[in-house]
Design a protein around this motif. Structure first.
Motif, mmCIF file in Angstrom:
data_model
loop_
_atom_site.group_PDB
_atom_site.id
_atom_site.type_symbol
_atom_site.label_atom_id
_atom_site.label_comp_id
_atom_site.label_asym_id
_atom_site.label_seq_id
_atom_site.Cartn_x
_atom_site.Cartn_y
_atom_site.Cartn_z
ATOM 1 N N LEU A 45 -2.066 123.910 101.434
ATOM 2 C CA LEU A 45 -0.564 123.953 101.548
ATOM 3 C C LEU A 45 -0.003 124.883 100.669
ATOM 4 O O LEU A 45 1.122 125.645 101.002
ATOM 5 C CB LEU A 45 -0.066 122.467 100.844
ATOM 6 N N VAL A 46 -0.309 125.039 99.594
ATOM 7 C CA VAL A 46 0.125 126.172 98.584
ATOM 8 C C VAL A 46 -0.051 127.487 99.254
ATOM 9 O O VAL A 46 0.603 128.490 99.069
ATOM 10 C CB VAL A 46 -0.443 125.956 97.221
ATOM 11 N N ASP A 47 -1.222 127.817 99.915
ATOM 12 C CA ASP A 47 -1.636 129.010 100.341
ATOM 13 C C ASP A 47 -0.357 129.530 101.657
ATOM 14 O O ASP A 47 -0.140 130.450 101.577
ATOM 15 C CB ASP A 47 -3.094 129.018 100.970
ATOM 16 N N ASN A 48 -0.283 128.311 102.539
ATOM 17 C CA ASN A 48 0.689 128.713 103.513
ATOM 18 C C ASN A 48 2.148 128.855 102.942
ATOM 19 O O ASN A 48 2.650 129.797 103.683
ATOM 20 C CB ASN A 48 0.707 127.301 104.268
ATOM 21 N N LEU A 49 2.537 128.151 101.835
ATOM 22 C CA LEU A 49 3.719 128.189 101.241
ATOM 23 C C LEU A 49 3.853 129.810 100.508
ATOM 24 O O LEU A 49 4.705 130.478 100.963
ATOM 25 C CB LEU A 49 3.954 127.449 100.196
ATOM 26 N N ASN A 50 2.858 130.346 99.972
ATOM 27 C CA ASN A 50 2.746 131.608 99.453
ATOM 28 C C ASN A 50 3.000 132.598 100.615
ATOM 29 O O ASN A 50 3.641 133.639 100.538
ATOM 30 C CB ASN A 50 1.479 131.926 98.601
ATOM 31 N N TYR A 51 2.145 132.455 101.678
ATOM 32 C CA TYR A 51 2.092 133.358 102.975
ATOM 33 C C TYR A 51 3.659 133.422 103.491
ATOM 34 O O TYR A 51 4.077 134.545 103.568
ATOM 35 C CB TYR A 51 1.265 132.885 103.909
ATOM 36 N N SER A 52 4.210 132.298 103.552
ATOM 37 C CA SER A 52 5.584 132.226 104.225
ATOM 38 C C SER A 52 6.594 132.917 103.290
ATOM 39 O O SER A 52 7.391 133.769 103.639
ATOM 40 C CB SER A 52 6.112 130.743 104.481
ATOM 41 N N ILE A 53 6.473 132.882 101.967
ATOM 42 C CA ILE A 53 7.263 133.370 100.924
ATOM 43 C C ILE A 53 7.226 134.923 100.982
ATOM 44 O O ILE A 53 8.356 135.534 100.806
ATOM 45 C CB ILE A 53 7.158 132.483 99.619
ATOM 46 N N ASN A 54 5.925 135.140 100.827
ATOM 47 C CA ASN A 54 5.858 136.872 100.852
ATOM 48 C C ASN A 54 6.203 137.382 102.277
ATOM 49 O O ASN A 54 6.985 138.406 102.013
ATOM 50 C CB ASN A 54 4.150 136.926 100.770
ATOM 51 N N GLN A 55 6.116 136.800 103.337
ATOM 52 C CA GLN A 55 6.850 137.102 104.498
ATOM 53 C C GLN A 55 8.340 137.520 104.400
ATOM 54 O O GLN A 55 8.895 138.389 104.881
ATOM 55 C CB GLN A 55 6.665 136.372 105.466
ATOM 56 N N LYS A 56 9.000 136.496 103.503
ATOM 57 C CA LYS A 56 10.492 136.554 103.559
ATOM 58 C C LYS A 56 10.972 137.693 102.462
ATOM 59 O O LYS A 56 11.775 138.435 102.713
ATOM 60 C CB LYS A 56 10.814 134.975 103.031
ATOM 61 N N PHE A 57 10.097 137.538 101.226
ATOM 62 C CA PHE A 57 10.658 138.310 100.024
ATOM 63 C C PHE A 57 9.658 139.716 99.927
ATOM 64 O O PHE A 57 10.319 140.756 99.269
ATOM 65 C CB PHE A 57 10.702 137.799 99.027
ATOM 66 N N SER A 58 8.667 139.824 100.276
ATOM 67 C CA SER A 58 7.592 141.040 99.959
ATOM 68 C C SER A 58 6.629 140.949 101.191
ATOM 69 O O SER A 58 5.407 140.789 100.989
ATOM 70 C CB SER A 58 6.954 140.770 98.828
ATOM 71 N N PRO A 59 7.060 141.529 102.401
ATOM 72 C CA PRO A 59 6.326 141.667 103.560
ATOM 73 C C PRO A 59 4.886 142.315 103.196
ATOM 74 O O PRO A 59 5.229 143.527 102.552
ATOM 75 C CB PRO A 59 7.104 142.166 104.590
ATOM 76 N N GLY A 60 3.881 141.958 103.487
ATOM 77 C CA GLY A 60 2.607 142.746 103.525
ATOM 78 C C GLY A 60 2.029 142.681 102.133
ATOM 79 O O GLY A 60 0.872 143.201 101.924
ATOM 80 N N GLU A 61 2.675 142.013 101.290
ATOM 81 C CA GLU A 61 2.105 141.628 99.971
ATOM 82 C C GLU A 61 1.209 140.440 99.681
ATOM 83 O O GLU A 61 1.564 139.493 100.499
ATOM 84 C CB GLU A 61 2.986 141.881 98.851
ATOM 85 N N LYS A 62 0.724 140.180 98.821
ATOM 86 C CA LYS A 62 0.192 138.811 98.468
ATOM 87 C C LYS A 62 0.575 138.457 97.029
ATOM 88 O O LYS A 62 -0.400 138.357 95.951
ATOM 89 C CB LYS A 62 -1.365 138.902 98.536
ATOM 90 N N ILE A 63 1.859 137.994 96.633
ATOM 91 C CA ILE A 63 2.255 137.698 95.463
ATOM 92 C C ILE A 63 2.104 136.230 95.324
ATOM 93 O O ILE A 63 2.550 135.666 96.310
ATOM 94 C CB ILE A 63 3.719 138.139 94.978
ATOM 95 N N ASP A 64 1.649 135.751 94.311
ATOM 96 C CA ASP A 64 1.599 134.378 93.974
ATOM 97 C C ASP A 64 3.014 133.739 93.477
ATOM 98 O O ASP A 64 3.302 133.833 92.329
ATOM 99 C CB ASP A 64 0.623 133.864 93.066
ATOM 100 N N TYR A 65 3.749 133.287 94.552
ATOM 101 C CA TYR A 65 5.101 132.579 94.123
ATOM 102 C C TYR A 65 4.906 131.369 93.531
ATOM 103 O O TYR A 65 6.094 130.741 93.032
ATOM 104 C CB TYR A 65 5.861 132.648 95.257
#
Length: 576
Positions: free
Chosen positions: A352-372
Motif C-alpha cells: 500500500l505504501v509503495d503504491n502511494l509513493n509511486y502515485s505521489i512521485n508521478q504527480k510531483f516528481s515524475p521519473g524519480e523515486k522519492i519517499d514521500y
C-alpha cells in the motif's frame, strides 16, 4: 424542662459515636479508602467476562462481577484503539484530543530521523535498574501527556500526602495512567525480566525493588515457563504466559509492602496493568483455546492477589476500591472471521505504501523515486515525510490532500481479482477495502461529519506525529498482524468494547446495562475521593452505581486529625 441524667448520658454516647464513626462521605483526606487500584488488562475484550464466566474462581473476576458494579456496555469513544492512548484515557478521563497520546509511537523528525519515537521515551533521562552490561537506552517519562491524571489530582489535592505508583510489563502502561506527579513507575526490562524505572522518578531503585530483582523470582519464573537456558528475552518467552501475570503481581505486592501503601491517613493509588493477555492475544487471537487458558490463569492469580490484599491492607478489602477495565479490545483473526462470510482479510501495508509513493512521485516528481511517506508505517495513521514535500514546494495541506486522494486507488490495487467470467458460483474471497480517510488538518480543524462516527475521529486527533492521514479500512481488515494472529487500532466495536467493574464500599453491586465509557473512571473516582477531576476530563460520574451516602461503611474509622503513619520513605520514594 430538665433532661434526665440517664437520657443525657445516652445522648452524649450517641454524639461521640457519630463523631468517631466513618463518615458516609469519607474521602481521600481521611484515608477512606486506604488504597485505590486501577487494574487494566491489556487487550481484554469485555465479552471474555461472559464467555468464560463458568471458569472463574470465587475471589477472582467473580469477586468483582458478583459483588461490584458491573457495566456490560463500556466502549472507548475514539478510533485509535492502541495501548498508549487507552492507558492515557483511563488515567486522564480524556480522549486523545485531550491528553495528546495518539498511538504507541510516532515520527518526530526533530527528535529522531531514523525511527519513530515511543509515546514515553525521553532522552533527557536514563533508565534505572538495568543489569550490568545492558545496552543503554533512552529514559522514559510522561513528557507527551498533556493532561493530568486522577493520580495527579489526588497528589495535588492532598499536597503530596497521597502516593501514586504505576506497574506494568510495558513502560507506557506503567507511566501514562499514573501521571506526571507519580512517586514512581516500574516496568520490565525485556531482556532480563528485571523491573526498572527512570531517573525522572528516582536516581536508583529503592531497596525493596532491588531486593526483588536480585532475588530468586526471575529464575523461578523462567523455570515455571519452561524457558530455554539461553533465553535472551524474558518479555517474549515468559511475557505471553500466566507465569508473567503472577510474577508481575508479586512485584506489586513487594511495592505495596515496601512503600507502605495504604498505611497513611490519606488515600494511596496504584495503577496496575497486566500485559500478558495482549502479548499472547496478538499471536493467537481472542477465540483461541490458549487465550482462554490465559484468562483462566489471570483469574486464579487475581483470586490470590485479592486474598493477599484482604490480609495485608488495614481493614482488608473493605478499605480498598478496585476498578477493572482494559485499554482496548481486539479483532478476530481474519481467516476465522472470513469462514463466517465476513469480508475479513489482511492488508499488505508495505505494498500500500509503495503504491502511494509511486502515485505521489508521478504527480510531483515524475521519473524519480522519492519517499514521500516515511518508513516503518502502522495504521491508523500514515506518516508523511515533510522534508520530501518541502523540496517539491508542497505545503502540508497539499501534501495530505494528495495522499488522501491516492489512497482509494492504492487500496483498489490490493483487491483480489475475480477470475471467473460472469456471476460467481461461490463466495468470492475476502478483499481489502477502504472505509474512510481523514487528513491531520481536517481533524485539527474539526472538518468532520457531525455523526457519532465523526466524533470518534474527532476524539482521535493528536498534535504529535507531524503530517499524517488517518486511514480506516473496512471492519475486520488488519494491517501489521503476523500470520495467524491479529491486532487492534480501529474504530470498530470489537476494538472499543472493554470491561468496566467497580468494587468497593461506595458501589452498589449489580449488573448495569447502557453505554458508558472508560473516561467515566476518573470522573467517578474524583467525585468519590473529593478531589478535582483531571484537567481535561470529559467523563461522567456513574451515579447509577453508587450507594446512598448513608449506607457507605468502612471497616475502621480514621478520626479527623489522626497522626500520619510513620512509614519511613527512602529518598528515591519522594518526588520534589
Amino acid at each position: 424542662m430538665s433532661i434526665p441524667k440517664r437520657l443525657l448520658a445516652c445522648l452524649l454516647i450517641w454524639v461521640l459515636a457519630i463523631s468517631w464513626a466513618p463518615r458516609a462521605n469519607a474521602g481521600a483526606y481521611d484515608g477512606h479508602p486506604k488504597l485505590v487500584i486501577i487494574l487494566v488488562l491489556d487487550q481484554f475484550r469485555a465479552d471474555y467476562l461472559e464467555r468464560y464466566r463458568s471458569d472463574f474462581k470465587a475471589r477472582g473476576f467473580k469477586l468483582l462481577t458478583d459483588h461490584g458494579a458491573y457495566f456490560t456496555d463500556c466502549y472507548f469513544g475514539y478510533a485509535n484503539t492502541e495501548t498508549a492512548p487507552g492507558h492515557s484515557t483511563i488515567g486522564t478521563g480524556a480522549y486523545t484530543d485531550g491528553h495528546g497520546i495518539g498511538s504507541n509511537e510516532w515520527w518526530d523528525l526533530g527528535r529522531n530521523k531514523d525511527r519513530p519515537v515511543t509515546s514515553v521515551e525521553d532522552e533527557r533521562y536514563s533508565l534505572v535498574g538495568l543489569p550490568a552490561g545492558a545496552k543503554t537506552e533512552p529514559g522514559a517519562s510522561p513528557r507527551n501527556l498533556i493532561a493530568s491524571t486522577i493520580g495527579d489530582e489526588l497528589r495535588l489535592d492532598t499536597v503530596g500526602g497521597s502516593r501514586v505508583y504505576g506497574v506494568s510489563l510495558k513502560d507506557r502502561a506503567a507511566i501514562l495512567p499514573a501521571g506526571a506527579t507519580a512517586n514512581g513507575a516500574f516496568w520490565m526490562d525485556p531482556a532480563s525480566g528485571r523491573f526498572i524505572t527512570s531517573t525522572y522518578y528516582m536516581p536508583q531503585l529503592p531497596d525493596w525493588a532491588q531486593s526483588f530483582d536480585d532475588g530468586p523470582r526471575i529464575a523461578q519464573a523462567l523455570s515455571e515457563a519452561q524457558a530455554p537456558a539461553d533465553t535472551k528475552s524474558f518479555y517474549n518467552v515468559v511475557g505471553p504466559t500466566g507465569v508473567a501475570v503472577s510474577y508481575e503481581l508479586d512485584f506489586a505486592k513487594a511495592l505495596i509492602t515496601g512503600t507502605g501503601l495504604g498505611k497513611d491517613s490519606t488515600t494511596d493509588l496504584l495503577t496496575l496493568s497486566i500485559s500478558s493477555t495482549d502479548l499472547l492475544g496478538h499471536k493467537v487471537g481472542p477465540d483461541a483455546e490458549e487465550q482462554r487458558q490465559l484468562v483462566d490463569a489471570v483469574d486464579a492469580d487475581l483470586d490470590a492477589f485479592f486474598t493477599w490484599l484482604d490480609k495485608n491492607i488495614e481493614g482488608g478489602l473493605g478499605n480498598v476500591w478496585i476498578v477493572l477495565t482494559a485499554d482496548h479490545g481486539i479483532a478476530p483473526v481474519p481467516e476465522n472471521a472470513a469462514k463466517f462470510g465476513l469480508n475479513a482479510t489482511r492488508i499488505d501495508l508495505k505494498k500500500l505504501v509503495d503504491n502511494l509513493n509511486y502515485s505521489i512521485n508521478q504527480k510531483f516528481s515524475p521519473g524519480e523515486k522519492i519517499d514521500y511517506l516515511l518508513p516503518k508505517q502502522s495504521l491508523p495513521y500514515l506518516a508523511l515525510n515533510p522534508p520530501a514535500f518541502d523540496r517539491a514546494g508542497i505545503n502540508e495541506q497539499e501534501a495530505e490532500q494528495a495522499v488522501q486522494d491516492f489512497v482509494p486507488a492504492a487500496f483498489a490495487s490490493l483487491a483480489t481479482p475475480n477470475e471467473e467470467k460472469g456471476p460467481a458460483t461461490a463466495k468470492l474471497p475476502p478483499s481489502p477495502a477502504l472505509y474512510r480517510t481523514y487528513t491531520r488538518l481536517q481533524m485539527a480543524q474539526g472538518q468532520l461529519p457531525g455523526t457519532p462516527f465523526g466524533k470518534l475521529i474527532d476524539h482521535s486527533y493528536s498534535p504529535n506525529g507531524g503530517w499524517y492521514v488517518m486511514v480506516i479500512p473496512q471492519a475486520f481488515q488488519l494491517a501489521g498482524a503476523a500470520p495467524g494472529g491479529t491486532t487492534h487500532y480501529s474504530p470498530y466495536a470489537y476494538d472499543r468494547h472493554v470491561p468496566l467493574v467497580f468494587y468497593g464500599a461506595p458501589f452498589a453491586p449489580g449488573t448495569y446495562h447502557g453505554l458508558v465509557e472508560p473516561v467515566d473512571i476518573a470522573a467517578t473516582f474524583a467525585s468519590l475521593l473529593g478531589v478535582n477531576q483531571p484537567s481535561s476530563s470529559v467523563g461522567h460520574v456513574l451515579t447509577q452505581a453508587l450507594k446512598p451516602a448513608g449506607e457507605v461503611v468502612y471497616p475502621k474509622a480514621v478520626p479527623a486529625g489522626h497522626a500520619r503513619a510513620t512509614h519511613k520513605r527512602t529518598a528515591s520514594e519522594s518526588k520534589p
